[in-house]
Motif scaffolding. Sequence first.
Motif, PDB file in Angstrom:
ATOM      1  N   SER A 231       0.764  -1.028  -0.094  1.00  0.00           N
ATOM      2  CA  SER A 231      -0.032   0.136   0.063  1.00  0.00           C
ATOM      3  C   SER A 231       0.998   1.238  -0.043  1.00  0.00           C
ATOM      4  O   SER A 231       0.558   2.351  -0.555  1.00  0.00           O
ATOM      5  CB  SER A 231      -1.257   0.089   1.189  1.00  0.00           C
ATOM      6  N   GLU A 234       2.135   1.781  -3.178  1.00  0.00           N
ATOM      7  CA  GLU A 234       1.111   2.252  -4.417  1.00  0.00           C
ATOM      8  C   GLU A 234       0.919   4.399  -3.776  1.00  0.00           C
ATOM      9  O   GLU A 234       0.681   4.930  -4.889  1.00  0.00           O
ATOM     10  CB  GLU A 234      -0.476   1.801  -3.924  1.00  0.00           C
ATOM     11  N   LYS A 238       1.835   7.252  -6.586  1.00  0.00           N
ATOM     12  CA  LYS A 238       0.686   8.002  -6.857  1.00  0.00           C
ATOM     13  C   LYS A 238       1.173   9.499  -6.675  1.00  0.00           C
ATOM     14  O   LYS A 238       1.217  10.642  -7.529  1.00  0.00           O
ATOM     15  CB  LYS A 238      -0.380   7.833  -6.178  1.00  0.00           C
TER      16      LYS A 238
END
Length: 295
Positions: A231, A234, A238
């Motif tokens: 996570s 990710e 971004k």
Amino acid sequence: MAIFKGAGVAIATPFKENGEVNYDEFARLIEFQIENGTDAIIVCGTTGEAATMSEKEHMDVVKFCIEKVNKRIPVIAGTGSNCTETAVELSKLAEEYGADGVLLVTPYYNKATQNGLIKHFSAVADAISIPIILYNVPSRTGCNILPETVVKLCKEYKNIVGIKDATGNIAQTSHMMQIADGCIDLYSGNDDEIVPIMSVGGQGVISVLSNVAPRQTHDICQKCLDGDFKSARELQFKALPLVKALFSEVNPIPVKSALKMIGFEAGPLRLPLTEMEPEHEAVLREEMKKFGLMK
């Protein structure tokens, strides 16, 4: 025990149009950071334009920040200098004012040897009792603290506790942590390397991105601290386009433009830094929108 874990903001210093520090807006920026989950404030570093402040002005800003935060989160004062005597005096004042720690950049321009670095940082460590985080940023200082030097300092001085690593050299960082035997609190000095640095034992980041995205930067670090690197990765991916835009010109030029975009009166930069080029500002504005920081 680390001074902090997570995202520490390398906070910008707002100025008035006449060049004076805008303390009202600085107070507002501090509150914004605390309200949005920043884990620590690093005041009067590179992003805070300390290099263009007088020593009195520098320490007035540090004192104001410490008093405004009022122990709600740690405050770490940038007190480094290429003059050892100056670094000692600024660090002693920071301790007197109630700082939770100091951040010491390697002596710039002088380009000290490793032995010189040891003597420089040792002089500050002998003069104060609060924790010291070293700051290794060879791209700005022309000077690299080698892993063995960092380990020696952290093992010999109980108040030299860690390092902000902005080398961009993950191999060097990994070697440093390999030989550290747990004696170094490691912080990423680059917003595009939070997850890689934390994957080799980092405690968090000292961040430019946090000025405009404190919650998101905190969340990247917290995912790593929770062991959820998938996570975290990710979230890091971004943020990469925005991070790239925030470093499209020398820091803190873009981040002060970004602060203005979200409603802060960040004010002008002090020469020799100048306002952001229009083409870079347009890209930054677009990435701020994509990241959800503005409409």
